[in-house]
Motif scaffolding. Structure first.
Motif, PDB file in Angstrom:
ATOM      1  N   PRO A   1     -16.261  55.641 -41.707  1.00 24.37           N
ATOM      2  CA  PRO A   1     -16.470  56.914 -41.301  1.00 24.37           C
ATOM      3  C   PRO A   1     -17.938  56.805 -40.582  1.00 24.37           C
ATOM      4  N   THR A   2     -18.266  57.516 -39.451  1.00 26.05           N
ATOM      5  CA  THR A   2     -19.525  57.458 -38.960  1.00 26.05           C
ATOM      6  C   THR A   2     -20.159  58.774 -38.275  1.00 26.05           C
ATOM      7  N   GLU A   3     -21.154  58.978 -37.903  1.00 18.55           N
ATOM      8  CA  GLU A   3     -21.887  60.219 -37.217  1.00 18.55           C
ATOM      9  C   GLU A   3     -22.365  59.449 -36.042  1.00 18.55           C
ATOM     10  N   ILE A   4     -22.192  60.087 -34.768  1.00 22.64           N
ATOM     11  CA  ILE A   4     -22.285  59.558 -33.618  1.00 22.64           C
ATOM     12  C   ILE A   4     -22.922  60.791 -32.859  1.00 22.64           C
ATOM     13  N   SER A   5     -24.087  60.456 -32.060  1.00 26.13           N
ATOM     14  CA  SER A   5     -24.835  61.147 -31.053  1.00 26.13           C
ATOM     15  C   SER A   5     -24.800  60.586 -29.712  1.00 26.13           C
ATOM     16  N   LEU A   6     -24.664  61.232 -28.671  1.00 23.83           N
ATOM     17  CA  LEU A   6     -24.472  60.656 -27.281  1.00 23.83           C
ATOM     18  C   LEU A   6     -25.777  61.194 -26.563  1.00 23.83           C
ATOM     19  N   SER A   7     -26.229  59.989 -25.727  1.00 23.04           N
ATOM     20  CA  SER A   7     -27.298  60.510 -24.717  1.00 23.04           C
ATOM     21  C   SER A   7     -26.921  59.711 -23.557  1.00 23.04           C
ATOM     22  N   TYR A   8     -27.744  59.701 -22.311  1.00 24.30           N
ATOM     23  CA  TYR A   8     -27.543  59.110 -21.233  1.00 24.30           C
ATOM     24  C   TYR A   8     -28.683  58.938 -20.504  1.00 24.30           C
ATOM     25  N   PHE A   9     -28.836  58.194 -19.287  1.00 23.29           N
ATOM     26  CA  PHE A   9     -29.803  57.916 -18.387  1.00 23.29           C
ATOM     27  C   PHE A   9     -29.225  57.302 -17.071  1.00 23.29           C
ATOM     28  N   GLN A  10     -29.688  57.575 -16.124  1.00 22.71           N
ATOM     29  CA  GLN A  10     -29.215  56.898 -14.807  1.00 22.71           C
ATOM     30  C   GLN A  10     -30.129  55.684 -14.367  1.00 22.71           C
ATOM     31  N   LEU A  11     -29.589  54.928 -13.776  1.00 24.92           N
ATOM     32  CA  LEU A  11     -30.569  53.730 -13.115  1.00 24.92           C
ATOM     33  C   LEU A  11     -29.876  53.145 -11.959  1.00 24.92           C
ATOM     34  N   ASP A  12     -30.597  53.142 -10.954  1.00 24.72           N
ATOM     35  CA  ASP A  12     -29.817  52.771  -9.556  1.00 24.72           C
ATOM     36  C   ASP A  12     -28.578  53.380  -9.324  1.00 24.72           C
ATOM     37  N   ASP A  13     -28.740  54.801  -9.399  1.00 19.79           N
ATOM     38  CA  ASP A  13     -27.684  55.719  -9.444  1.00 19.79           C
ATOM     39  C   ASP A  13     -26.384  55.389  -9.776  1.00 19.79           C
ATOM     40  N   GLU A  14     -26.547  54.720 -11.166  1.00 12.62           N
ATOM     41  CA  GLU A  14     -25.568  54.522 -12.019  1.00 12.62           C
ATOM     42  C   GLU A  14     -25.768  55.252 -13.388  1.00 12.62           C
ATOM     43  N   LEU A  15     -24.640  55.873 -13.826  1.00 11.67           N
ATOM     44  CA  LEU A  15     -24.832  56.629 -15.113  1.00 11.67           C
ATOM     45  C   LEU A  15     -24.539  55.516 -16.423  1.00 11.67           C
ATOM     46  N   TYR A  16     -25.434  55.571 -17.349  1.00 13.04           N
ATOM     47  CA  TYR A  16     -25.121  54.928 -18.545  1.00 13.04           C
ATOM     48  C   TYR A  16     -25.125  55.892 -19.899  1.00 13.04           C
ATOM     49  N   ALA A  17     -24.225  55.470 -20.599  1.00 14.89           N
ATOM     50  CA  ALA A  17     -24.190  56.400 -21.816  1.00 14.89           C
ATOM     51  C   ALA A  17     -24.807  55.525 -23.107  1.00 14.89           C
ATOM     52  N   VAL A  18     -25.492  56.275 -23.915  1.00 18.82           N
ATOM     53  CA  VAL A  18     -26.190  55.614 -25.039  1.00 18.82           C
ATOM     54  C   VAL A  18     -25.575  56.348 -26.447  1.00 18.82           C
ATOM     55  N   ALA A  19     -25.041  55.211 -27.356  1.00 15.46           N
ATOM     56  CA  ALA A  19     -24.350  55.912 -28.458  1.00 15.46           C
ATOM     57  C   ALA A  19     -25.275  55.458 -29.815  1.00 15.46           C
ATOM     58  N   TYR A  20     -25.583  56.443 -30.503  1.00 11.92           N
ATOM     59  CA  TYR A  20     -26.348  56.266 -31.626  1.00 11.92           C
ATOM     60  C   TYR A  20     -25.376  56.275 -32.908  1.00 11.92           C
ATOM     61  N   ILE A  21     -25.222  55.344 -33.443  1.00 11.82           N
ATOM     62  CA  ILE A  21     -23.999  55.419 -34.593  1.00 11.82           C
ATOM     63  C   ILE A  21     -24.682  55.047 -36.155  1.00 11.82           C
ATOM     64  N   ILE A  22     -24.358  56.080 -36.970  1.00 17.08           N
ATOM     65  CA  ILE A  22     -24.710  55.663 -38.228  1.00 17.08           C
ATOM     66  C   ILE A  22     -23.570  55.713 -39.129  1.00 17.08           C
ATOM     67  N   ASP A  23     -23.525  54.731 -40.360  1.00 17.93           N
ATOM     68  CA  ASP A  23     -22.333  54.343 -41.020  1.00 17.93           C
ATOM     69  C   ASP A  23     -22.366  55.523 -42.292  1.00 17.93           C
ATOM     70  N   ILE A  24     -21.440  56.461 -42.459  1.00 22.30           N
ATOM     71  CA  ILE A  24     -21.742  57.380 -43.414  1.00 22.30           C
ATOM     72  C   ILE A  24     -20.857  57.190 -44.494  1.00 22.30           C
TER      73      ILE A  24
END
Length: 563
Positions: free
Chosen positions: A252-275
């Motif tokens: 089981p996990t808890e996941i939070s999502l964030s994002y950023f753009q670099l050179d006109d490309e979207l990147y997703a960032v997942a922060y994952i915690i083992d619960i």
């Protein structure tokens, strides 16, 4: 003023051209030496002299209120760091508030140390920084070379990268970065530990590698939706989330999502915690709560059972109490009845027995034939006493039969006129001289009721009327009927009954206080009430002392048993 000091030229340029606050602060004297006109206007002063002579603004740096120790410590810190910046709300002399960026830069020469203090409105911040940098570049004592600036920028970039690497690598939660196609482009050490991979193994792999097999297709749809409308958010608001390890096990996990753009490309960032531990704790907590709820339910049931048992016991105790109270009342009534019976029997039996004994003795004293009349008089007294004893015993037997339920009404067709006339005729022998019985009967048609019980009731009532009435007096008997109802009234002009005694007249062995000198058992009216009750009727008594008594009987009847 800073006479012949190389900073004068820089200060004069800045003072003339800038609308922001710009001042030269002597750190040794801990007060301002110069302030531009724009700064005076910004803080609400008419002139530079007014600001420099002000007891607070002349000494204080434009920061929150400070003690001398705090100001000295701040000056030392600024020299150590080489620059100080702060965005804050400032307050002018007239209380006007505004937001601005405070920039303090140390400047020194061989003679003294100074701070170049600037407060720039946020709207003019970038332009002011550019002007200040250009002005300082033209001054030989503070000019920075392009090579120095580049070296400094490279050094800062290296430090920034080191900080980023330290934060990213040593983070206590898993961090995974994906491109728009869902390929993993970066993962930290903790992510590799969570999923059972080396960090290099994850590079270039699809993110669905870390998603349980049964949810991978649904996850692709979610990823495409995120690419269309990227938002910083937490996942799994309505359901539990699970991740897949290298060995295909899930956790089981808890996941939070964030994002950023670099050179006109979207990147997703997942922060994952083992619960896992959290879920186990929740399960234990739920199990503990269930145990507590079961214990509470068991306890409540035990309380309910014991309360029910207690209430049952209390009810039984109340019943026992009522039964004991009734038994006590019955015992008291029995005691009273015994007392009344003994009193009545001792009186009622003694008198006739004494009469019989004395008369029998006297009869023997008249042996001659010429004394026959005297013998007959005593014999008559003996017969009268025996009859009285027989009547007493008959009343006792009647009460006994009533108590045992052996008396039952036996209705037959009755001619009321004839029955009442027979009773009146039979009672004539008991009348005292001067007493008369006057019947008034409006019952010509036969009725259906028990003649034996009615006869005994009438004889008892007429006997009482004769016994307790003086002479001359008239005793009336009235009889009338309506539809299905017979009314019989017996009235006398006797001694009457007090209101206190009337409440007890129908009780066994009770006698009114003004009748104790008269013979009687106290059972007559009790027997009357019971007979009337057996016939389904009611009896009422009204009396007044020394004026007489009226007894009213209400009896139901039938014209014919077939009705």
């Amino acid at each position: 003023m800073l006479t012949d000091h190389p900073l004068n030229t820089l200060a004069n340029l800045l003072f003339e051209q800038s609308d922001d606050f710009i001042g030269i602060y002597d750190t040794d004297a801990e007060r301002f030496k110069r302030v531009n006109q724009g700064g005076c206007r910004m803080l609400g002063f008419d002139s530079e002299k007014a600001l420099l002579s002000h007891p607070d603004w002349g000494r204080a740096l434009p920061m929150p209120p400070q003690t001398d120790e705090q100001r000295t410590a701040l000056i030392r810190k600024i020299y150590e760091q080489g620059r100080y910046e702060q965005e804050a709300e400032h307050v002018g002399l007239d209380g006007t508030r505004f937001w601005g960026r405070l920039v303090i830069t140390p400047v020194s020469d061989d003679a003294a140390r100074y701070f170049l203090v600037r407060i720039a409105h946020q709207g003019r911040l970038h332009q002011a920084e550019h002007d200040l940098e250009q002005s300082m570049q033209h001054h030989e004592s503070v000019q920075l070379t392009s090579e120095g600036k580049l070296h400094r920028a490279e050094h800062e970039l290296e430090k920034s990268l080191q900080r980023y690497e330290a934060v990213f690598t040593h983070a206590t939660i898993g961090i995974v970065v994906c491109d728009q196609k869902g390929r993993i482009v970066s993962a930290n050490r903790k992510a590799g530990q969570l999923f059972g991979y080396d960090e290099a193994e994850l590079m270039g792999q699809p993110i669905e590698l870390l998603v349980p097999v049964n949810a991978s297709r649904y996850h692709e749809q979610l990823r495409q939706s995120f690419n269309t409308d990227p938002q910083v958010r937490a996942m799994g608001h309505t359901r539990d989330l699970y991740a897949r390890r290298n060995d295909n096990s899930v956790f089981p996990t808890e996941i939070s999502l964030s994002y950023f753009q670099l050179d006109d490309e979207l990147y997703a960032v997942a922060y994952i915690i083992d619960i896992t531990l959290k879920k186990e704790a929740e399960r234990e907590l739920l199990a503990h709560r269930d145990r507590i709820e079961r214990l509470n339910a068991d306890l409540e049931q035990k309380v309910a059972d014991r309360t029910h048992a207690l209430m049952t016991t209390l009810k039984r105790l109340e019943q026992s109490k009522d039964e004991l109270a009734k038994a006590l009342v019955a015992e008291q009534e029995l005691g009273e009845l015994k007392s009344r019976f003994v009193s009545m029997a001792s009186h009622e039996f003694r008198t006739p027995l004494t009469t019989i004994l004395s008369s029998a003795a006297l009869v023997g004293k008249y042996p001659g034939s010429d004394q026959q009349d005297k013998r007959e008089r005593h014999l008559q007294r003996i017969q009268s006493s025996v009859k009285h004893l027989n009547d007493i015993l008959e009343e006792f037997l009647s009460v006994g039969r009533l108590e045992e339920g052996k008396v039952a009404p036996n209705p037959v067709e009755v001619d009321l006129l004839m029955l009442i006339q027979d009773v009146v005729t039979e009672m004539q022998g008991m009348l005292k001289p001067g007493q008369t019985i006057q019947p008034t009967i409006y019952c010509s048609d036969p009725v259906w009721l028990d003649p034996s019980l009615l006869r005994k009731v009438l004889m008892n009532l007429l006997s009482n009327a004769i016994k307790y009435s003086d002479v001359p007096s008239t005793i009336t008997v009235q009889c009338a009927r309506t539809d299905k109802q017979l009314t019989v009234i017996v009235a006398d002009q006797g001694i009457g009954i007090s209101p206190a005694d009337q409440e007890h007249l129908f009780e066994r062995f009770f006698r009114a206080k003004n009748a104790t000198t008269k013979p009687g058992t106290g059972l007559g009216l009790h027997i009357v009430a019971r007979y009337v009750e057996l016939m389904g009727g009611t009896v009422a008594l009204a009396s007044e002392l020394n004026k007489g008594t009226t007894v009213t009987l209400i009896l139901p009847y039938e014209n014919h048993p077939a009705d």
